[in-house]
Write an enzyme that holds these catalytic residues in place. Structure first.
Site, PDB file in Angstrom:
ATOM      1  N   TYR A 136       0.815  -1.218   0.000  1.00  9.51           N
ATOM      2  CA  TYR A 136       0.000   0.000   0.000  1.00  9.51           C
ATOM      3  C   TYR A 136       0.849   1.270   0.000  1.00  9.51           C
ATOM      4  O   TYR A 136       0.351   2.354  -0.278  1.00  9.51           O
ATOM      5  CB  TYR A 136      -0.930   0.023   1.219  1.00  9.51           C
ATOM      6  N   LYS A 187       3.919 -15.069   4.478  1.00  8.75           N
ATOM      7  CA  LYS A 187       4.285 -16.039   3.450  1.00  8.75           C
ATOM      8  C   LYS A 187       5.811 -16.098   3.485  1.00  8.75           C
ATOM      9  O   LYS A 187       6.492 -15.758   2.514  1.00  8.75           O
ATOM     10  CB  LYS A 187       3.742 -15.554   2.095  1.00  8.75           C
ATOM     11  N   ASP A 220      -1.856 -18.696   2.929  1.00 10.55           N
ATOM     12  CA  ASP A 220      -2.767 -19.584   2.192  1.00 10.55           C
ATOM     13  C   ASP A 220      -3.389 -20.612   3.142  1.00 10.55           C
ATOM     14  O   ASP A 220      -4.592 -20.887   3.089  1.00 10.55           O
ATOM     15  CB  ASP A 220      -2.067 -20.250   0.995  1.00 10.55           C
ATOM     16  N   ASP A 248     -11.663  -9.650   4.792  1.00 11.34           N
ATOM     17  CA  ASP A 248     -12.916  -9.938   4.074  1.00 11.34           C
ATOM     18  C   ASP A 248     -13.325 -11.399   4.283  1.00 11.34           C
ATOM     19  O   ASP A 248     -14.505 -11.703   4.499  1.00 11.34           O
ATOM     20  CB  ASP A 248     -12.766  -9.656   2.572  1.00 11.34           C
TER      21      ASP A 248
END
Ligand code: IPM
Ligand code: MN
Length: 343
Positions: A136, A187, A220, A248
């Protein structure tokens, strides 16, 4: 007769925004006032409608004015789906992210309470998302744009300072839980540079914070666990983009994004923090009285907590948690009326 000291009202800037934003923020303010908290509100006309009217996204004078408030309550900003007059990124970068960066809202705190019938029914967990760095931050650029040899890069910024202040907040939050647990989600097996920094910071803060259990999940895998076994989470700490996506998913498994609240926090308190529901402007139902105000009300409860109104914050949060009606049939006014009875 002695003067009875009156509580000093908190000065709150209200950016209702677009679509259902103004309706849900109005409902949230009604509930907050009913909980006995004195507020002095100032409305700011910002968002897609304002942009379409006069091209303003967020001017410097307005930003300077916003800095003077105790808190900012935001509804939702964005054009109707398919309205190409507001190109992608104009409001996101120019308004929402500009506020996060300029006001140094370095934590995005998103608590989730699984509603009955949802995959996460009975679970409580929170995402602490770093809110000023990662992809971002806008590092990157284009070369030879529009040609067959076009290059686009989009980097991820991770500073020791930025990661550490976010991780510290996550541990402070977790320490207040009955079973304190922080899970770093990243990750680290692929994003080895950033992942290593995050993991070392988590290890260092964990070593200073006995009593908080520490865990690590690849992002994941966390997507599977959030669906299959959300009870394993207490506080998830993660970077800006993973936190955006995971929140979300967390909203969906907890009963829908219509319930998800968020606090864009400046825990160092060098300026106001900003509170907003995670959902968007939902232009399709704006003005129909059908908007679910629960996420905005929960966000307002987070605002009360930040303003030191802890008892009122607990009452408002409890009214939302105990709410057992169907928001889609009760509508904004019906849901609000029930909350008003409870606070
Ligand atoms: C959110 C939103 C924002 C984000 C967008 C609108 C810039 O999706 O608050 O989660 O990506 O952070
Ligand atoms: Mn998002």
């Amino acid at each position: 007769m002695a003067d009875v000291p009156r509580p000093t009202p908190h000065r709150v800037a209200v950016i209702g925004g677009d679509g259902v934003g103004p309706e849900v923020t109005a409902a949230a303010l009604e509930v907050v006032r009913a909980a006995g908290v004195a507020l002095e509100t100032t409305e700011f006309d910002l968002g897609a409608a304002r942009y379409l009217r006069d091209g303003t996204v967020l001017d410097d004078a307005t930003l300077a004015e916003l800095r003077g408030f105790d808190a900012i309550l935001l509804g939702a900003v964005g054009p109707a789906i398919g309205d190409v007059r507001v190109p992608p990124g104009v409001l996101e970068r120019g308004l929402l992210l500009r506020l996060r960066f300029e006001l140094d809202l370095y934590v995005n705190y998103r608590p989730f309470v699984g509603v009955p019938g949802s995959l996460a029914a009975g679970c409580r967990f929170a995402i602490v998302r770093e809110n000023t760095e990662g992809p971002y931050a806008g590092e990157g650029g284009r070369l030879r744009a529009g040609t067959p040899h076009e290059v686009a890069t989009q980097g991820s910024v991770n500073t020791r300072f930025g990661v550490e202040r976010c991780v510290r907040y996550a541990f402070e939050r977790a320490a207040r839980l009955a079973s304190p647990r922080v899970t770093l989600v990243h990750k680290t097996n692929v994003l080895t540079f950033a992942g290593d920094l995050w993991q070392r910071v988590v290890n260092a803060v964990a070593a200073e914070t006995p009593g908080v259990a520490v865990d690590y999940h690849h992002v994941d895998a966390a997507c599977i666990y959030l669906v299959e076994d959300p009870a394993r989470y207490g506080v998830i700490v993660t970077d800006n983009l993973f936190g955006d996506i995971l929140s979300d998913l967390a909203g969906a498994v907890s009963g829908g994004i219509g319930f998800a609240a968020s606090a864009n926090l400046n825990p160092a308190r060098t300026g106001p923090s900003l509170f907003e529901p995670v959902h968007g402007a939902a232009h399709d139902i704006a003005g129909t009285g059908r908007a679910n105000p629960l996420a905005a009300v929960s966000s307002a409860a987070l605002m009360l907590e930040h303003l030191g109104e802890e008892a009122a914050a607990r009452r408002v949060a409890a009214a939302v948690a105990d709410f057992d009606g169907d928001p889609s049939s009760l509508g904004t006014a019906g849901v609000t009326a029930r909350l008003l009875e409870r606070v």
